[in-house]
Design an enzyme around this catalytic site. Structure first.
Site, PDB file in Angstrom:
ATOM      1  N   HIS A 155      38.297  40.799  40.273  1.00  0.00           N
ATOM      2  CA  HIS A 155      38.883  41.284  39.017  1.00  0.00           C
ATOM      3  C   HIS A 155      38.146  40.666  37.821  1.00  0.00           C
ATOM      4  CE1 HIS A 155      42.854  41.689  41.441  1.00  0.00           C
ATOM      5  NE2 HIS A 155      42.419  42.912  41.212  1.00  0.00           N
ATOM      6  N   SER A 214      42.988  41.466  46.751  1.00  0.00           N
ATOM      7  CA  SER A 214      44.175  40.599  46.629  1.00  0.00           C
ATOM      8  C   SER A 214      44.913  40.550  47.957  1.00  0.00           C
ATOM      9  CB  SER A 214      45.109  41.126  45.545  1.00  0.00           C
ATOM     10  OG  SER A 214      44.465  41.133  44.299  1.00  0.00           O
ATOM     11  N   LYS A 239      54.178  48.639  46.422  1.00  0.00           N
ATOM     12  CA  LYS A 239      54.151  47.439  47.251  1.00  0.00           C
ATOM     13  C   LYS A 239      55.078  46.381  46.654  1.00  0.00           C
ATOM     14  CE  LYS A 239      49.385  48.321  46.398  1.00  0.00           C
ATOM     15  NZ  LYS A 239      48.239  47.792  45.722  1.00  0.00           N
ATOM     16  N   ARG A 268      34.900  49.224  44.925  1.00  0.00           N
ATOM     17  CA  ARG A 268      34.236  48.285  45.830  1.00  0.00           C
ATOM     18  C   ARG A 268      33.386  49.019  46.857  1.00  0.00           C
ATOM     19  NH1 ARG A 268      39.859  45.432  46.561  1.00  0.00           N
ATOM     20  NH2 ARG A 268      40.349  47.587  46.052  1.00  0.00           N
TER      21      ARG A 268
HETATM   22  P1  ADP Z   1      45.822  48.342  42.338  1.00  0.00           P
HETATM   23  O1  ADP Z   1      47.093  48.130  43.083  1.00  0.00           O
HETATM   24  O2  ADP Z   1      45.950  49.126  41.083  1.00  0.00           O
HETATM   25  O3  ADP Z   1      44.655  48.787  43.192  1.00  0.00           O
HETATM   26  P2  ADP Z   1      44.490  45.790  42.227  1.00  0.00           P
HETATM   27  O4  ADP Z   1      44.955  44.554  41.528  1.00  0.00           O
HETATM   28  O5  ADP Z   1      44.318  45.719  43.696  1.00  0.00           O
HETATM   29  O6  ADP Z   1      45.519  46.883  41.796  1.00  0.00           O
HETATM   30  O7  ADP Z   1      43.162  46.284  41.594  1.00  0.00           O
HETATM   31  C1  ADP Z   1      43.059  46.578  40.233  1.00  0.00           C
HETATM   32  C2  ADP Z   1      41.694  47.188  39.975  1.00  0.00           C
HETATM   33  O8  ADP Z   1      40.697  46.231  40.263  1.00  0.00           O
HETATM   34  C3  ADP Z   1      41.368  48.398  40.844  1.00  0.00           C
HETATM   35  O9  ADP Z   1      40.561  49.267  40.093  1.00  0.00           O
HETATM   36  C4  ADP Z   1      40.580  47.816  41.973  1.00  0.00           C
HETATM   37  O10 ADP Z   1      39.711  48.752  42.546  1.00  0.00           O
HETATM   38  C5  ADP Z   1      39.840  46.729  41.254  1.00  0.00           C
HETATM   39  N1  ADP Z   1      39.451  45.644  42.131  1.00  0.00           N
HETATM   40  C6  ADP Z   1      40.228  44.925  42.970  1.00  0.00           C
HETATM   41  N2  ADP Z   1      39.508  44.011  43.647  1.00  0.00           N
HETATM   42  C7  ADP Z   1      38.225  44.166  43.216  1.00  0.00           C
HETATM   43  C8  ADP Z   1      36.980  43.553  43.563  1.00  0.00           C
HETATM   44  N3  ADP Z   1      36.878  42.619  44.489  1.00  0.00           N
HETATM   45  N4  ADP Z   1      35.891  43.980  42.915  1.00  0.00           N
HETATM   46  C9  ADP Z   1      35.974  44.959  42.002  1.00  0.00           C
HETATM   47  N5  ADP Z   1      37.087  45.601  41.651  1.00  0.00           N
HETATM   48  C10 ADP Z   1      38.193  45.206  42.248  1.00  0.00           C
END
Ligand code: ADP
Length: 164
Positions: free
Chosen positions: A17, A131, A41, A93
């Site tokens: 992030h 995450s 979730k 990703r």
């Molecule tokens: P969501 O539940 O909306 O997917 P996340 O917190 O998992 O929430 O992710 C928020 C955003 O950050 C999404 O666009 C996701 O693709 C991106 N993201 C999550 N992890 C990574 C990572 N390791 N590298 C790049 N982008 C990421």
């Protein structure tokens, strides 16, 4: 003045992030980190805990940049319009992210044609980081050092200690 919204669960914030936030601040004048509360979730951290973590990590890291951190629920495009944002940023990703993200981006465009979704790729070494994995590893006592900020590592340990 271009405002970008970076929405997500951030449960918890990872270095993936942060990689995307770094890219955002280079491109946009104002960045709003929008923490979702209506995710299907069940989160490990409450929305307020997630917000506090993001604030504590980002404030010293980007002292001169206009970054807002807010909790939101409801329709993302409505929120983006309220914040006068022109751009929604999402991280991509691997191809597995693509299908869902494309669907969301096209639906959001249908709802609000003036708002553009921009996809960003993190550094390769974060492309397998999520995450969900971080929670799984940490929940089983594994090290997530280098994958999340130190503060997040600490908060994860505290969370799993109080849960056990
Ligand atoms: P969501 O539940 O909306 O997917 P996340 O917190 O998992 O929430 O992710 C928020 C955003 O950050 C999404 O666009 C996701 O693709 C991106 N993201 C999550 N992890 C990574 C990572 N390791 N590298 C790049 N982008 C990421």
């Amino acid at each position: 003045m271009t405002t970008a919204i970076y929405p997500g669960s951030f449960d918890p914030l990872t270095n993936g992030h942060l990689d995307i936030v770094e890219r955002c601040v280079r491109l946009f004048d104002r960045v709003v980190i929008a923490i979702l509360t209506n995710s299907q979730k069940t989160p490990l951290f409450s929305a307020d805990e997630r917000k506090a973590i993001v604030r504590e990590v980002l404030t010293p890291q980007f002292p001169r940049v206009e970054i807002e951190i807010e909790v939101f629920h409801g329709l993302l495009v409505d929120y983006a319009q309220r914040k006068n944002a022109q751009v929604i940023v999402r991280g991509i990703r691997a191809v597995t992210d693509y299908e869902y993200e494309l669907q969301m981006a096209l639906m959001n465009r249908r709802l609000a044609p003036a708002i553009e979704t921009v996809f960003m790729m993190p550094a390769e070494h974060y492309s397998y980081l999520s995450s969900r994995l971080v929670k799984e590893i940490s929940g089983h006592g594994g090290s997530v050092s280098g994958l999340v900020p130190d503060l997040v590592e600490k908060r994860l340990k505290q969370k799993f200690e109080t849960q056990s």
